[in-house]
Scaffold this active site. Structure first.
Site, short mmCIF file in Angstrom:
data_model
loop_
_atom_site.label_atom_id
_atom_site.label_comp_id
_atom_site.label_asym_id
_atom_site.label_seq_id
_atom_site.Cartn_x
_atom_site.Cartn_y
_atom_site.Cartn_z
N LYS A 78 2.05 11.71 -11.81
CA LYS A 78 1.23 11.04 -10.79
C LYS A 78 -0.13 11.72 -10.70
O LYS A 78 -0.23 12.95 -10.79
CB LYS A 78 1.97 11.09 -9.46
CG LYS A 78 1.34 10.30 -8.33
CD LYS A 78 2.23 10.36 -7.10
CE LYS A 78 1.67 9.58 -5.93
NZ LYS A 78 2.58 9.63 -4.76
N SER A 153 3.88 5.31 -2.80
CA SER A 153 2.59 5.42 -3.46
C SER A 153 2.70 5.80 -4.94
O SER A 153 1.73 5.75 -5.67
CB SER A 153 1.73 6.48 -2.75
OG SER A 153 2.34 7.77 -2.84
N SER A 177 7.73 7.71 -0.99
CA SER A 177 6.87 7.29 -2.09
C SER A 177 7.44 7.51 -3.48
O SER A 177 6.84 7.07 -4.46
CB SER A 177 5.51 8.00 -1.99
OG SER A 177 4.81 7.55 -0.86
#
Length: 487
Positions: A78, A153, A177
């Site tokens: 990420k 996310s 997330s």
């Protein structure tokens, strides 16, 4: 799709160790898959193709190394995790040109164990969102249905793994997330206990909530990644110095669930679920009972306050953490401003998106004089009571089971105009972060109406990730496979 890219991390690791395939061949297959799918999915903010090929070539020159458990395995991370010399944007224009001079501890540990970094995954800006539509660059699509969101996310990480671009990914989880995109994309996602994985090098959203964890296509793969990234780190004051168990041994030690008790909170099961989510999750619980588990009803009475508590504590911490991005010390600077105050305002207005600005303003408000006691202090007190709720429930069972989300993945744009409705998508996941407990999402079927994946959430005692992996592994082996996205 190449047969090689469809394999799990554990499967390709075995092939690499046996020299059936080379690291260069595996990397080339992954990069070809990215090239074929990325224009439609948009899961990655950057791809380090040449660097990945060079890493693979260097690994092949020295040969497989048994001491490196991820030798030759291509992964993505990420874009909230610092990677030396590689753009790390947090999905924001504020950090569009930021290239760290160091690696996050989690990234460092991946590389030390032989993993190959393919690229950085798209995300909601500064991890603020549940759909990856809040990225400042583009919205990621769900590989199962390109008209639907992948969750957030960590939606880029989830979509990349589900699309077989990589054999695993690292995401971060502040309020769900990792688990939400894992559920929406039909993969495994694990949020470790707070303090299990070093947060050094992760650009913070909510410092008391954020955790880094694995996103993979199998429970065994999640265990392998968690093993590598776990452990104490002196550079992180929130890292807890407790022993890291052998997760693979825990996973293989028992294939049934005899002697285990699973708690079912009434607050998660009795209202608000779509019929297809309820159907798949109930079938998974029934399978757990067939495997020998006992189920009991438990109470999480304060869970109804979790959303309110979370969106006070999280935005307060975000307001504090993001104050440094002011155009002076870090991030974008507006060069046209004629005064210091104008430079602050213009830089932050241009650098931050709407959702980030909303949360900064809310956080500043709840921390302001006259409101701190009424909001932040009260939320912190309720947070402690909520953890006590979990401790009481987990004294009656080995882990807690429930749905990850009330629905399957919804359409792109369906909830962007209603932030409050969007926040409710995290209603079952937020409590785990507030309590600092481990939680994971396991795919347990496809919705009978939507055909989209459904995730079952397992929550355990602090630092008892091994138990969650054991339960998830047994269920994964017993339930029909969800399969891969037909992209």
């Amino acid at each position: 799709m190449s047969e090689l890219t469809q394999k799990t991390l554990s499967e390709v690791r075995s092939l690499l160790a046996a020299k059936t395939v080379s690291a260069s061949e595996v990397t080339a297959a992954a990069l070809a898959r990215i090239e074929a799918t990325e224009p439609r999915i948009q899961a990655l903010l950057s791809v380090q193709a040449e660097e990945a090929r060079a890493s693979a070539k260097a690994l092949d020159a020295s040969g497989p190394d048994p001491s490196k458990p991820l030798w030759g395995v291509p992964l993505v991370v990420k874009d909230v995790l610092a990677t030396k010399g590689v753009p790390t944007t947090c999905g924001s224009k504020m950090l569009e040109n930021f290239r760290p001079v160091y690696d996050a501890t989690a990234v460092e540990r991946l590389q030390q164990t032989g993993a190959i970094l393919l690229g950085k995954a798209n995300m909601d800006e500064f991890a603020m969102g549940s759909t990856t539509e809040n990225s400042a660059y583009f919205a990621t699509k769900n590989p199962w249905d390109l008209s639907r969101v992948p969750g957030g996310s960590s939606g880029g990480s989830g979509a990349s793994v589900a699309a077989c671009q990589a054999y695993g990914a690292l995401g971060t989880d502040t309020g769900g997330s990792i688990r939400l995109p894992a559920s929406f994309c039909g993969i495994v996602g694990l949020k470790p206990s707070y303090g299990r994985v070093s947060r050094f090098g992760m650009i913070a959203y909510g410092s008391s909530l954020d955790q880094i964890g694995p996103m993979t296509r199998s429970v065994e793969d999640a265990a392998r990644l968690l093993q590598v990234i776990s452990g104490h780190d002196e550079r992180d004051s929130t890292s807890v110095n407790v022993p890291v168990p052998d997760y693979l041994s825990a996973l293989s030690s028992q294939r049934d669930l005899k002697g285990l008790t699973i708690g079912l909170p009434a607050e998660y099961w009795d209202k608000g679920l779509s019929p297809e989510v309820a159907e798949s999750c109930e079938a998974a619980v029934k399978k757990a009972e067939e495997l020998g588990a006992k189920t009991v009803r438990v109470n999480l009475r304060l869970s109804e306050y979790a959303i309110a508590v979370y969106y006070i504590i999280a935005v307060a911490e975000a307001s504090s953490n993001l104050a440094r991005f002011d155009g002076v010390r870090y991030g974008l600077r507006d060069a046209s401003a004629e005064s210091l105050m104008e430079m602050y305002v213009r830089s932050r207005t241009k650098g931050f998106g709407e959702e980030v600005q909303r949360r900064i303003i809310l956080g500043t408000y709840v921390l302001s004089s006259g409101y701190y006691d009424a909001y932040y202090r009260k939320a912190a007190q309720v947070r402690r009571l909520l953890r006590q709720d979990f401790e009481a429930a987990l004294s009656q069972c080995d882990c807690i089971a429930g749905p990850v989300c009330p629905t399957t993945a919804f359409k792109v744009g369906e909830m962007t105009s209603d932030p409050l409705q969007m926040y409710l998508m995290d209603i079952f996941t937020i409590s785990t972060n507030l309590a600092g407990l481990p939680g994971m999402s396991l795919p347990v079927g496809l919705g009978s109406d939507s055909g989209m994946p459904v995730g079952l959430q397992l929550t355990g005692r602090a630092f008892d990730e091994a138990r969650l992996l054991q339960v998830a592994g047994a269920l994964e082996a017993a339930l029909p496979a969800t399969g891969l996205a037909k992209l």
